[in-house]
Write an enzyme that holds these catalytic residues in place. Structure first.
Site, PDB file in Angstrom:
ATOM      1  CB  SER A   1      -0.955  -0.028   1.201  1.00 44.11           C
ATOM      2  OG  SER A   1      -1.899   1.006   1.128  1.00 44.11           O
TER       3      SER A   1
ATOM      4  CG  ASP B   1      -2.867   3.870  -1.802  1.00 42.46           C
ATOM      5  OD1 ASP B   1      -3.587   3.657  -2.802  1.00 42.46           O
ATOM      6  OD2 ASP B   1      -2.892   3.149  -0.784  1.00 42.46           O
TER       7      ASP B   1
ATOM      8  CG  ASP C   1      -2.677  -0.726  -2.823  1.00 45.54           C
ATOM      9  OD1 ASP C   1      -2.603   0.417  -2.341  1.00 45.54           O
ATOM     10  OD2 ASP C   1      -3.298  -1.650  -2.272  1.00 45.54           O
TER      11      ASP C   1
ATOM     12  CG  ASP D   1      -5.896   0.487  -1.040  1.00 45.13           C
ATOM     13  OD1 ASP D   1      -5.133   1.466  -0.991  1.00 45.13           O
ATOM     14  OD2 ASP D   1      -5.752  -0.520  -0.314  1.00 45.13           O
TER      15      ASP D   1
END
Length: 574
Positions: free
Chosen positions: A149, A299, A301, A303
């Protein structure tokens, strides 16, 4: 010391023939030249937290590497075979922009295939919400995404998704961990069956894009006159989000080119986290250059999303995760109400550390607000456990939101589109997203939140975090900022205690190391060690009534001062 003996035992295991020469050479180097790093690498095993397993990359049981992830995957393979003994097993795998994400994803795919499991592996990096979507779209039993993340560059991670597209939750996670713990590293099957590995890309992309546009678009007016600056912060959303916005009708999308190339070093930011104002500095500069109405940053990834909008004076300001969440939720509730779809059976989702304003919204629209622990896996579980209740949308304070249930995790792709729809429509009405927020404060009360994250790294840091939580439990505060503590909710013991009467009630939420104080003046302070980072977090929420928008600035100043006083009184300043 016993701990040293255990570490030595682990080190010797990793020097056995089960491990490759490169790994063993690195361990020998640590023994000779970096004994403290050796201890950090082996003093414990990496564990699953609120967002899967995350850790620093390197050799050792407390690091992300081919062996720790290989063991996870072998245990998961064994669990899948026991759970679905008569089915052809299928898994989907995605990965982000981080160093080694692609090679680690291939290792995971190879271990699954070595166990006779069909693998759908994305041919290049993709957003986490697309992986959640693909699990259901492809009829998979399981999904894996390699990501840490928004953690620093030295980190990577491993998230596990199940058949519904949501992350694993108790008791299933414990059963899987039990399978993993029963294994030795020699049990990992690394020799792949390449015939069982298929690469996926455009077909799944197309399905995900169409679903995102369908769920996040509300035929907003004013798109031709609405300017957006977008930054992927060197992450995965660049592969999908520009196309989603284009297909939804947005023509004026300005991409921050310096941050558009995926890069695991994240060279232009201190942290690739849209929660951090610094991360959106370049996007804000570009927005001023082109006269943009909104800034969106996601961010690595994809999400989480951060948003900046113009205030009543035309200045770009960053919204926090709670503000974004309530704006989106209020809009969705209003849309459902206009369409006559609210019967009283529907629900929205939130978390115990997020703004209480979500509960006020649910009351106003006559729906339920289900509240769970931190992490979107709990909102996904709410949907799975209550198929009889339509899910409208939900979020958490940490810049995550989910529109409907076609994705069962935080989804910055669809949420970014939804934010644009709300803002473009507001502009066409002669208003703005910011003014919509102010009207909400008048209608539902002015809630202001603030997050404090104290970084405590390594073994010493973990011990310090543990002691802070012990003290807050065993020596409970009687007053905070001069206001009497009325309730304390302890999610580790599952007890809510009335501090005035002494009455105790059970909390019907899974156990977690979270403590929440409530005071007479309406303040709420939650303490929680992070499940994915070496931090302890304090979530402060204060509120008051706001009768007219013209008094917003003075009221906000008073609430900010109250937060500052709470931080000072509790001694939790960063």
């Amino acid at each position: 010391m016993q701990a040293d003996e255990k570490i030595l035992q682990k080190v010797n295991e990793w020097l056995s023939p089960a491990f490759d020469e490169a790994t063993k050479e690195k361990i020998k180097d640590l023994i000779e030249n970096a004994p403290k790093e050796l201890t950090e690498s082996f003093y414990k095993d990496l564990e699953f937290g609120t967002g899967g397993m995350r850790g620093v990359m390197g050799v050792g049981s407390n690091r992300i590497n081919k062996y720790t992830l290989g063991k996870n995957t072998q245990g998961l393979s064994n669990y899948l075979k026991k759970t679905y003994p008569d089915e052809e097993l299928k898994v989907a795998i995605a990965y982000d922009c981080r160093h080694n994400s692609d090679t680690l994803a291939k290792v995971v795919a190879e271990v699954f295939s070595a166990n006779g499991i069909k693998v759908y592996l994305f041919s290049a990096l993709r957003p986490t919400p697309e992986l959640s979507f693909s699990v259901k779209h492809l009829g998979c039993h399981c999904g894996i995404v390699l990501t840490a993340s928004h953690n620093p560059p030295e980190y990577n991670g491993y998230k596990v998704y199940w058949t519904d597209g949501g992350q694993i939750v108790p008791p299933q996670d414990g059963e899987i961990i039990g399978e993993i713990d029963d294994l030795s590293f020699e049990d990992i099957r690394f020799t792949p069956n390449e015939e069982l590995i298929s690469y996926i890309d455009k077909e799944v992309d197309e399905a995900f894009i169409n679903a995102s546009v369908k769920n996040g678009s509300f035929n907003a007016r004013g798109k031709d006159d609405f300017k957006i600056v977008f930054t992927s912060l060197h992450g995965t959303s660049i592969t999908i989000l520009p196309e989603v916005l284009k297909r939804a009708g947005y023509k004026n999308v300005y991409i921050v080119d310096e941050q558009a190339t995926p890069d695991g070093d994240f060279p232009t930011v201190k942290s690739p986290n849209p929660e951090e104002p610094e991360a959106l500095t370049m996007a804000l500069q570009k927005a001023e250059e082109v006269g943009a109405d909104m800034v969106i940053g996601t961010d690595p990834d994809s999400d989480r999303l951060g948003i900046a909008v113009r205030d009543t004076k035309g200045k770009l300001i960053l919204l926090n995760g709670n503000q974004t969440m309530v704006l989106m939720t209020n809009f969705l509730l209003n849309q459902w109400k206009k369409q006559g779809r609210i019967t009283g059976n529907e629900f929205i989702g939130s978390t115990i550390v997020s703004t209480p304003l979500m509960n006020r919204l649910a009351e106003a629209y006559g729906v339920e607000c289900k509240t769970g622990l931190t992490g979107f896996k709990w909102i996904a579980k709410m949907i799975k456990d209550h198929p009889e209740q339509p899910f409208i949308g939900g979020g958490e304070e940490s810049f995550g939101f989910m529109v409907g249930d076609f994705v069962r995790d935080k989804d910055a792709v669809t949420s970014s589109l939804l934010a644009c729809e709300i803002a473009a429509e507001a502009k066409a009405e002669g208003s703005s997203l910011y003014e919509k927020l102010l009207h909400m404060y008048v209608d539902f009360s002015f809630y202001k939140e603030h997050l404090i994250s104290l970084v405590k790294k390594g073994m010493e840091g973990a011990a310090e975090i543990s002691q802070i939580m012990i003290d807050l439990r065993n020596k409970p505060l009687q007053q905070i900022n001069g206001s009497r503590v009325t309730f304390i909710e302890d999610y580790q013991s599952s007890v809510s205690r009335n501090m005035i009467t002494g009455e105790e009630k059970a909390l019907d939420i899974p156990k977690s190391n979270v403590l929440i104080y409530y005071t007479e003046d309406g303040s709420k302070i939650a303490a929680r060690p992070s499940g994915t980072e070496p931090k302890i977090k304090f979530y402060v929420s204060v509120c008051t009534d706001l009768d007219i928008i013209e008094r917003f600035e003075a009221t906000e100043e008073a609430l900010t001062q109250r937060i500052n006083n709470i931080v000072l009184d509790m001694g939790i300043g960063a």
